[in-house]
Motif scaffolding. Structure first.
Motif, mmCIF file in Angstrom:
data_model
loop_
_atom_site.group_PDB
_atom_site.id
_atom_site.type_symbol
_atom_site.label_atom_id
_atom_site.label_comp_id
_atom_site.label_asym_id
_atom_site.label_seq_id
_atom_site.Cartn_x
_atom_site.Cartn_y
_atom_site.Cartn_z
ATOM 1 N N LEU A 1 0.834 -1.211 0.000
ATOM 2 C CA LEU A 1 0.000 0.000 0.000
ATOM 3 C C LEU A 1 0.865 1.256 0.000
ATOM 4 C CD1 LEU A 1 -2.712 1.472 0.158
ATOM 5 C CD2 LEU A 1 -2.649 1.189 2.650
ATOM 6 N N ALA A 2 1.892 1.279 0.835
ATOM 7 C CA ALA A 2 2.774 2.453 0.885
ATOM 8 C C ALA A 2 3.310 2.756 -0.522
ATOM 9 C CB ALA A 2 3.913 2.228 1.866
ATOM 10 N N GLN A 3 3.756 1.718 -1.210
ATOM 11 C CA GLN A 3 4.312 1.938 -2.544
ATOM 12 C C GLN A 3 3.246 2.387 -3.544
ATOM 13 O OE1 GLN A 3 7.866 1.751 -4.036
ATOM 14 N NE2 GLN A 3 6.333 3.180 -4.754
ATOM 15 N N LEU A 4 2.035 1.861 -3.398
ATOM 16 C CA LEU A 4 0.940 2.286 -4.285
ATOM 17 C C LEU A 4 0.647 3.770 -4.150
ATOM 18 C CD1 LEU A 4 -1.943 -0.338 -4.103
ATOM 19 C CD2 LEU A 4 -0.884 0.568 -6.189
ATOM 20 N N LEU A 5 0.865 4.301 -2.961
ATOM 21 C CA LEU A 5 0.440 5.676 -2.681
ATOM 22 C C LEU A 5 1.420 6.727 -3.175
ATOM 23 C CD1 LEU A 5 -1.039 5.378 0.942
ATOM 24 C CD2 LEU A 5 -2.261 5.361 -1.243
ATOM 25 N N THR A 6 2.659 6.342 -3.455
ATOM 26 C CA THR A 6 3.643 7.372 -3.825
ATOM 27 C C THR A 6 4.440 7.007 -5.066
ATOM 28 O OG1 THR A 6 5.545 8.680 -3.088
ATOM 29 C CG2 THR A 6 5.407 6.423 -2.254
ATOM 30 N N PRO A 7 4.756 8.003 -5.891
ATOM 31 C CA PRO A 7 5.612 7.777 -7.069
ATOM 32 C C PRO A 7 7.062 7.477 -6.697
ATOM 33 C CG PRO A 7 4.359 9.828 -7.273
ATOM 34 C CD PRO A 7 4.215 9.370 -5.855
ATOM 35 N N ARG A 8 7.429 7.744 -5.451
ATOM 36 C CA ARG A 8 8.809 7.499 -5.054
ATOM 37 C C ARG A 8 9.049 5.997 -4.895
ATOM 38 N NH1 ARG A 8 12.322 11.070 -0.749
ATOM 39 N NH2 ARG A 8 14.316 10.277 -1.519
ATOM 40 N N ASN A 9 10.176 5.530 -5.396
ATOM 41 C CA ASN A 9 10.493 4.109 -5.297
ATOM 42 C C ASN A 9 10.983 3.794 -3.881
ATOM 43 O OD1 ASN A 9 11.692 1.533 -5.455
ATOM 44 N ND2 ASN A 9 12.036 1.797 -7.658
ATOM 45 N N LEU A 10 10.253 2.914 -3.195
ATOM 46 C CA LEU A 10 10.552 2.635 -1.790
ATOM 47 C C LEU A 10 11.377 1.373 -1.590
ATOM 48 C CD1 LEU A 10 7.045 3.493 -0.248
ATOM 49 C CD2 LEU A 10 9.055 4.973 -0.449
ATOM 50 N N ASN A 11 11.821 0.769 -2.697
ATOM 51 C CA ASN A 11 12.528 -0.520 -2.605
ATOM 52 C C ASN A 11 13.648 -0.520 -1.580
ATOM 53 O OD1 ASN A 11 11.054 -2.004 -4.346
ATOM 54 N ND2 ASN A 11 12.360 -1.652 -6.136
ATOM 55 N N ALA A 12 14.431 0.550 -1.581
ATOM 56 C CA ALA A 12 15.641 0.557 -0.744
ATOM 57 C C ALA A 12 15.382 1.083 0.664
ATOM 58 C CB ALA A 12 16.719 1.403 -1.422
ATOM 59 N N THR A 13 14.121 1.370 0.970
ATOM 60 C CA THR A 13 13.828 1.952 2.282
ATOM 61 C C THR A 13 13.984 0.916 3.394
ATOM 62 O OG1 THR A 13 12.225 3.361 1.158
ATOM 63 C CG2 THR A 13 12.121 3.296 3.567
ATOM 64 N N LYS A 14 14.728 1.288 4.408
ATOM 65 C CA LYS A 14 15.024 0.365 5.508
ATOM 66 C C LYS A 14 14.102 0.610 6.703
ATOM 67 C CE LYS A 14 19.180 -1.137 3.858
ATOM 68 N NZ LYS A 14 19.166 -0.416 2.568
ATOM 69 N N VAL A 15 13.932 -0.399 7.524
ATOM 70 C CA VAL A 15 13.262 -0.202 8.807
ATOM 71 C C VAL A 15 14.062 0.832 9.604
ATOM 72 C CG1 VAL A 15 12.667 -1.283 11.015
ATOM 73 C CG2 VAL A 15 12.239 -2.507 8.870
ATOM 74 N N GLY A 16 13.365 1.815 10.155
ATOM 75 C CA GLY A 16 14.040 2.882 10.900
ATOM 76 C C GLY A 16 14.342 4.103 10.048
ATOM 77 N N GLN A 17 13.937 4.044 8.778
ATOM 78 C CA GLN A 17 14.225 5.148 7.866
ATOM 79 C C GLN A 17 12.937 5.895 7.516
ATOM 80 O OE1 GLN A 17 15.992 3.881 4.169
ATOM 81 N NE2 GLN A 17 16.591 5.957 3.571
ATOM 82 N N GLY A 18 13.026 7.201 7.429
ATOM 83 C CA GLY A 18 11.926 8.021 6.938
ATOM 84 C C GLY A 18 12.230 8.506 5.537
ATOM 85 N N ARG A 19 11.211 8.731 4.746
ATOM 86 C CA ARG A 19 11.372 9.288 3.401
ATOM 87 C C ARG A 19 10.293 10.334 3.179
ATOM 88 N NH1 ARG A 19 13.924 5.251 0.178
ATOM 89 N NH2 ARG A 19 14.693 6.933 -1.148
ATOM 90 N N TYR A 20 10.648 11.409 2.534
ATOM 91 C CA TYR A 20 9.649 12.396 2.086
ATOM 92 C C TYR A 20 8.961 11.793 0.869
ATOM 93 C CZ TYR A 20 7.896 16.993 0.530
ATOM 94 O OH TYR A 20 7.116 18.060 0.136
ATOM 95 N N VAL A 21 7.644 11.623 0.941
ATOM 96 C CA VAL A 21 6.945 10.922 -0.141
ATOM 97 C C VAL A 21 5.766 11.743 -0.672
ATOM 98 C CG1 VAL A 21 7.615 8.573 0.505
ATOM 99 C CG2 VAL A 21 5.610 9.590 1.572
ATOM 100 N N PRO A 22 5.945 12.395 -1.807
ATOM 101 C CA PRO A 22 4.802 13.056 -2.428
ATOM 102 C C PRO A 22 3.697 12.030 -2.691
ATOM 103 C CG PRO A 22 6.852 13.560 -3.597
ATOM 104 C CD PRO A 22 7.159 12.478 -2.623
ATOM 105 N N ILE A 23 2.455 12.422 -2.437
ATOM 106 C CA ILE A 23 1.308 11.554 -2.708
ATOM 107 C C ILE A 23 0.479 12.204 -3.813
ATOM 108 C CG2 ILE A 23 -0.710 10.405 -1.745
ATOM 109 C CD1 ILE A 23 1.674 9.543 -0.197
ATOM 110 N N CYS A 24 0.205 11.454 -4.872
ATOM 111 C CA CYS A 24 -0.569 11.976 -5.995
ATOM 112 C C CYS A 24 -1.881 11.218 -6.133
ATOM 113 C CB CYS A 24 0.216 11.822 -7.299
ATOM 114 S SG CYS A 24 1.698 12.841 -7.368
ATOM 115 N N ASP A 25 -2.870 11.884 -6.701
ATOM 116 C CA ASP A 25 -4.108 11.180 -7.035
ATOM 117 C C ASP A 25 -3.980 10.572 -8.441
ATOM 118 O OD1 ASP A 25 -4.553 13.251 -8.844
ATOM 119 O OD2 ASP A 25 -6.159 14.165 -7.672
ATOM 120 N N HIS A 26 -5.056 10.001 -8.945
ATOM 121 C CA HIS A 26 -4.994 9.311 -10.239
ATOM 122 C C HIS A 26 -4.680 10.261 -11.387
ATOM 123 C CE1 HIS A 26 -7.284 6.703 -7.544
ATOM 124 N NE2 HIS A 26 -6.961 5.684 -8.305
ATOM 125 N N ASP A 27 -4.908 11.545 -11.178
ATOM 126 C CA ASP A 27 -4.581 12.546 -12.200
ATOM 127 C C ASP A 27 -3.142 13.050 -12.059
ATOM 128 O OD1 ASP A 27 -7.191 12.439 -13.222
ATOM 129 O OD2 ASP A 27 -7.884 13.849 -11.689
#
Lengths: 375, 375
Positions: free
Chosen positions: A75-101
């Motif tokens: 779900l987290a990955q669905l919500l943001t265009p940012r690639n979260l693959n490398a995100t570690k436990v204990g890490q924060g990321r700034y994640v823009p959230i876009c709608d379907h448009d």
């Protein structure tokens, strides 16, 4: 003019509400349906503490959207265009959230608490409704909720000293946006190196709302020898630093903005294989190119007060002027000795564009574009 | 204590903002990220005008979620448990909105403008995000947006006279919640017989935000001979009348409530063939029976001020008290000569339950349950 705000049950109190009242809070605004302090009666001193010392802010209104369960990461990955693959436990990321448009609807920080538990630490829109709808409509095995979590920010050049004295010297080794769960006198916390200023600092995510006053008082007591004092997210500093204010600079319904316009290009992964909401729309936007770009503005003349609403960015003479952008927020910077602002300009508008002006409460003022941050 | 509110660009101004300032507005709150007037300096006079004369309110913060396109009706029906089959063009319906868990997330009025165009006139949560997510995830052919529409309410026993003088006598024949598109001096409007009071009245849905001051001034001018004056949605009257305040009485994240608890049984069509979000969850809730029920409370003693936050409804003696519900809002009613409130009680709690109390700022007070409305 000054106006009052009524404290009533239709808007939520922060767990730090009583403590901020005891410390002399003078104004509130509302953010995520919760009262958030505005100032404590001496805005200049509050600014100076943030720039030269250390300030403590009730930012409980920065609510968390928790995603918990086997599909939380999906779900987290669905919500943001940012690639979260490398995100570690204990890490924060700034994640823009876009709608379907492909338009921005929030710009939170994502905290990965474990492989199956994440928080979105949100700006001022009901992202919990959005995330909940997406989760259920996609049949994901994840629970979306708002947990009892309320950040208290410690910001300024002495923030590390205060936080180390409170929590331990290990906090100095936290990297930016990383966090760790801990406790303080039995008060459960997440400590993150983060905060809505560029002066450095930490956020204590209180995980038990009944301990708000206890945490506030503890920070105040330990911070006293460092000169800590109460404050609030500071619009002048954020303009100087070029930070984004969802609500002022972006708002889906009234200032619709795509992430390329905000300069988020490096965070928009359109070529990876992972799916996310808005991907097709963002490809179209990338292909045609953004229409506007984020700019700073420097405003002529004597010190101005802040603006009450977004201002059209105009070019031309009084007879023949046309709108070439929007100035979302302005302020006088004592430190820089000038009037500054941020906004969005048509992409064709050159950095050196001339004949630009804006109509303020103080009257018409010439402006020039500037890069961000100012300082 | 009284606190100030800062007028800044991160919260929206209503199209009537300047007009309300000119008319002496003294306090604002924030609703749907927009400033909404609180009072104009004389709350008693404002209450009396609503009860005995006529008041005009800036309720632009009651934003519209527009659903337009071939699947607009399908989306509207998906969003609410209420069966919309018999809803006519020109008719409004109160439509509880539930999430997939059957919990209320908003309680708007639905306006059916045409077979393929609807508005949800919303309470204080970002329903546009919810409706937009559902529409896209279900692949519906409908556009969800927030149009440039801003209600101005005319409320009170003389509201029909004012509205007739403004618009024409045909407005007297409008049935409750019905509406019609019209214009006034070229200002495009929808006129509805509705409003958040039980004193009767109309709402003018302004469809051109640039004409806010023009409409306000026109209503003020025509209303003058009927004694019209500015006001705002009135918490005392709404408590007397048993109206619901989403945000105070219900809030998904902090006061999660299902529609049966609110007494909406007649609006929940679980046996029809139409599908809607939350249907399965609501069937389960119906089968196990609601856990709480909506109640009025009468509070002992001298006149009280309003509460700042929800209050536990307690039963027992000081030594052995247990929480048996929640009192969401209280006030002193001059008209009734007593202190009143609304809340939710455990369903087992009898109307005649004794030993009930609540802890107010004024101290502990005995209470008894009451039916709603009070008056």
């Amino acid at each position: 003019m000054s106006y009052q705000i009524h404290i009533g049950p239709n808007i939520r109190k922060s767990p730090y509400f009583d403590a901020t009242v005891a410390d002399g809070v003078r104004s509130f605004s509302v953010y995520n349906h919760m009262f958030i302090p505005g100032n404590f009666g001496d805005p200049d001193a509050e600014y100076d503490r943030l720039l030269n010392g250390v300030a403590m802010w009730d930012v409980a209104a920065q609510r968390q959207v928790e995603m918990a369960g086997p599909d939380a990461g999906r779900l987290a990955q669905l919500l943001t265009p940012r690639n979260l693959n490398a995100t570690k436990v204990g890490q924060g990321r700034y994640v823009p959230i876009c709608d379907h448009d492909g338009m921005l609807i929030n710009d939170p920080v994502l905290l990965k608490l474990s492989e199956d538990r994440y928080w979105l630490s949100i700006a001022d829109s009901d992202l919990v409704l959005w995330a909940g709808a997406i989760a259920k409509e996609r049949g994901l095995d994840v629970t979306v909720s708002e947990p009892d979590v309320s950040p208290l920010a410690i910001q300024g050049p002495k923030a590390a000293d205060v936080t180390a004295a409170l929590i331990g010297d290990w906090i100095r080794d936290l990297r930016y946006f990383w966090f760790r769960e801990t406790e303080l006198d039995g008060i459960p916390l997440v400590v993150a190196r983060s905060g809505w200023s560029k002066q450095g600092g930490y956020e204590l995510y209180l995980m038990d709302g009944s301990r708000g006053s206890a945490l506030w008082d503890k920070v105040k007591r330990v911070g006293a020898s460092f000169g800590i004092g109460p404050g609030a997210p500071n619009d002048i500093e954020r303009l100087e630093s070029g930070l984004i204010s969802y609500g002022a600079d972006i708002r889906r319904q009234t200032l619709p903005t795509d992430p390329f316009e905000m300069g988020f290009d490096a965070m928009i992964d359109l070529d990876g294989s992972h799916d996310f909401i808005g991907k097709d729309a963002l490809k179209s936007i990338r292909d045609r190119g953004p229409r506007r770009r984020r700019v700073g503005v420097v405003i002529d003349g004597t010190p101005i007060s802040g603006n009450e609403h977004p201002l059209p960015l105009m070019q031309g003479t009084s007879d023949q002027a046309e709108q070439v952008g929007i100035v979302s927020e302005v302020a006088h910077s004592r430190r820089l000795g000038k009037n500054i602002g941020v906004g969005l300009a048509q992409v064709e508008l050159a950095d050196t564009a001339s004949d630009l002006f804006v109509d303020l409460a103080e009257g018409r003022r010439k402006i020039v574009l500037s890069t961000l941050p100012f300082a």
